[in-house]
Design a protein around this motif. Structure first.
Motif, short mmCIF file in Angstrom:
data_model
loop_
_atom_site.label_atom_id
_atom_site.label_comp_id
_atom_site.label_asym_id
_atom_site.label_seq_id
_atom_site.Cartn_x
_atom_site.Cartn_y
_atom_site.Cartn_z
N PHE A 160 39.10 55.98 93.86
CA PHE A 160 38.98 55.97 92.32
C PHE A 160 38.03 55.40 91.85
CE2 PHE A 160 43.04 57.38 92.89
CZ PHE A 160 42.96 58.74 92.97
N TYR A 161 37.08 54.48 91.98
CA TYR A 161 36.84 53.42 91.91
C TYR A 161 35.10 53.83 92.06
CZ TYR A 161 33.97 48.80 90.52
OH TYR A 161 31.96 48.30 90.27
N TRP A 164 34.35 56.72 89.90
CA TRP A 164 33.94 56.94 88.19
C TRP A 164 32.98 56.20 88.19
CZ3 TRP A 164 40.62 55.91 87.53
CH2 TRP A 164 41.07 57.10 87.84
N CYS A 428 45.31 57.64 99.84
CA CYS A 428 44.66 57.03 98.96
C CYS A 428 45.40 55.49 99.45
CB CYS A 428 45.76 56.75 98.11
SG CYS A 428 45.24 56.20 96.61
N SER A 432 41.37 53.11 99.47
CA SER A 432 41.51 52.15 98.94
C SER A 432 40.82 50.34 98.93
CB SER A 432 42.25 51.79 97.84
OG SER A 432 43.33 52.51 97.28
N ALA A 435 37.10 51.36 98.03
CA ALA A 435 36.95 51.24 96.30
C ALA A 435 37.05 49.88 96.04
CB ALA A 435 37.75 52.49 95.96
N VAL A 475 36.68 49.58 84.72
CA VAL A 475 37.03 51.36 85.93
C VAL A 475 37.77 50.59 86.97
CG1 VAL A 475 35.59 52.23 87.54
CG2 VAL A 475 33.90 51.23 85.49
N ALA A 479 41.42 52.84 87.96
CA ALA A 479 41.18 52.72 88.54
C ALA A 479 42.66 52.53 89.32
CB ALA A 479 40.41 52.39 89.66
N GLY A 483 44.63 56.07 88.69
CA GLY A 483 44.16 56.40 89.77
C GLY A 483 45.51 56.11 90.71
N THR A 484 45.38 54.34 91.53
CA THR A 484 46.60 54.51 92.81
C THR A 484 47.94 53.83 92.49
OG1 THR A 484 46.72 52.01 91.54
CG2 THR A 484 44.68 52.62 93.55
N GLY A 500 40.55 59.89 84.66
CA GLY A 500 39.79 58.67 84.81
C GLY A 500 38.16 58.52 83.72
#
Length: 516
Positions: A160-161, A164, A428, A432, A435, A475, A479, A483-484, A500
């Motif tokens: 995600f990070y 985004w 994920c 992660s 990210a 962000v 995230a 996200g997580t 997001g």
């Protein structure tokens, strides 16, 4: 002090300086600085700015152009930072885009795009670290039917990070809004008094007349082409040496390439081309061309100093011994033997006098009481913290990934003692690591890419850190919130990705301010 000073010089500073990969990065940085110095002095950079100006005719288009070019130079974060920061600095000055904004545009594009690209200097390391994690999980008794490459590809939507952060850059340009530290730097630039310019270690270049844009374009293209060609050649050669009858794919070739050697020789070819063009086209004399190359390389010296010290700190937090560690350990064993003390050079934490074993400590500290749904968030925060403290996203992935994968398998495995390859929590967790490492890297003042971004962009380093931090923090928080944590609670990633983006737009509209 009698023990600490020799350890500082021999074990930490000297060993970090003499690493083969680090020396090649240093040489690459100096050669890139020399090439940029030549094409700047002969007027090629000004000509390139004049050629781009019709496209990047205003501040918004200038920022979008920088972002688009950052996506094109996808194969290495160092090359991305050095090429774009130095090449686009005159354009940003003409459009009155602050040096802080240019450094943000370069820094927030380089590592994320290199980390996601399937043909880059990152991909081999990322996949190998996932494989290390799988090996550790299998050694722990987990029943795993998955390949590292498949897990890496499947985990990309969960980064995600990274995703985004790449999207926030064009959103900032399109909406024309900035958070307060960057807003202040942009306002000063519009008023013709850019306070974010580097006031230290700068080399004043003589005023030059613009020449044809090809004198800047050709060396840059040759550099990029040489690096890509050398990566293809070294990767293919390496695979064929292992199996002469192999027919490797393009991704496999680049994954097995020698990135540091390719960067070094590719940058040398680019500088020699710039040198030849300057002499053959009679833009500069030989003496002036050499002087321009030396001036350009000199601008990189402060960055190299910080990179050296940052790499020393990074290795200090690790556990893998360097040649200096081994020599120091051998001496310690000999001294202990002379005193009648038995010392095992292969014992656990054998180099604890010189290394902190951060990864082992973190792995032992997590424990088994962690709720499963919190695992991706914890790994993201853990990677961010390690990257911020050590200043290296690459080193962080090597520390966290080998322990994150077996931890995820041990927590997610049921009675069958196996985990499905498409398990969202597993994917994920893997994503992660990357990210969180890039998030912490973007926030860290001792990060190598942060240092190179500010140096290549001509931005004061601390100004770059403070102006980029709000964007990274926004962000990073999103995230976790969008996200997580939702993935841990069972929400589909395909719902979370657009949510997001909407959240980032709202944050810019509510918290950001228009400079003009």
């Amino acid at each position: 002090p009698s023990t600490a000073v020799p350890q500082l010089l021999e074990t930490h500073l000297w060993s970090a300086l003499t690493l083969d990969s680090r020396m090649r990065v240093f040489a690459f940085t100096l050669l890139m600085g020399g090439m940029v110095g030549i094409i700047s002095r002969c007027g090629g950079m000004r000509g390139l700015v004049d050629a781009i100006t019709p496209v990047a005719s205003n501040r918004r288009r200038g920022q979008l152009t920088t972002w688009a070019l950052g996506l094109v130079v996808f194969f290495d974060d160092y090359a991305n930072t050095m090429l774009l920061g130095s090449t686009l600095r005159p354009l940003s000055d003409r459009l009155r885009i602050s040096r802080a904004k240019l450094a943000y545009l370069v820094d927030s594009t380089s590592a994320p795009v290199a980390g996601l690209a399937l043909v880059s200097t990152w991909v081999a390391g990322e996949i190998s670290y996932v494989q290390d994690g799988l090996n550790n999980a299998r050694a722990g008794g987990s029943n795993i039917d998955a390949e590292a490459f498949d897990l890496f590809i499947s985990s990309i939507p969960y980064g995600f990070y990274v995703l985004w952060a790449l999207l926030l850059v064009p959103l900032v340009a399109i909406l024309g809004r900035d958070f307060h530290p960057m807003w202040r730097a942009e306002r000063d630039a519009l008023e013709g008094n850019d306070q974010s310019r580097s006031k230290h270690f700068s080399v004043d270049e003589p005023e030059t007349q613009a020449s044809h844009w090809l004198f800047a374009f050709i060396p840059v293209v040759v550099t990029v082409g040489s690096i890509v060609a050398l990566m293809w050649w070294t990767g293919r050669t390496s695979i064929l040496q292992k199996d002469s009858g192999a027919t490797p794919s393009l991704m496999e070739i680049f994954g097995d390439a020698d990135p540091y050697g390719s960067l070094l020789w590719g940058s040398l070819v680019g500088m020699l081309v710039a040198f030849a063009l300057s002499i053959m086209c009679r833009l500069l004399t030989v003496k002036l061309t050499i002087d321009a190359a030396c001036r350009g390389a000199a601008q990189m010296l402060p960055a190299l100093l910080i990179l050296w010290l940052a790499s020393s700190l990074s290795s200090m937090t690790g556990g893998d011994p360097t040649p200096a560690d081994k020599r120091a350990r051998e001496v310690a064993v000999q001294v202990a033997a002379a005193q009648g003390i038995e010392a095992n050079p292969l014992a656990d934490f054998a180099y604890k006098e010189y290394r902190l074993y951060t990864g082992d400590y973190l792995s032992a500290s997590i424990g088994d009481s962690l709720p499963t749904w919190l695992l991706p968030t914890l790994i993201f925060a853990l990677s961010a913290g390690v990257a911020f403290a050590t200043g290296t996203s690459w080193g962080t992935i090597g520390i966290v990934m080998p322990m994150a994968v077996p931890l995820a398998y041990s927590m997610l495995a049921g009675e069958s003692n196996s985990v499905a390859i498409d398990n969202p929590l597993l994917l994920c967790t893997i994503a992660s690591v990357l990210a969180g490492a890039i998030f912490g890297d973007h926030c860290s003042p001792i990060s190598d890419t942060t240092v190179l971004s500010s140096q290549a962009s001509g931005c004061d380093h601390i100004a770059h850190v403070w102006t980029q931090l709000p964007y990274a923090m926004v962000v990073g928080v999103f995230a976790i919130l969008f996200g997580t944590l939702p993935v841990g609670l069972g929400v589909s990633v395909w719902w979370l990705l657009p949510i997001g983006v909407v959240a980032m737009v709202m944050a810019l509209l509510l918290l950001g301010r228009r400079v003009d």
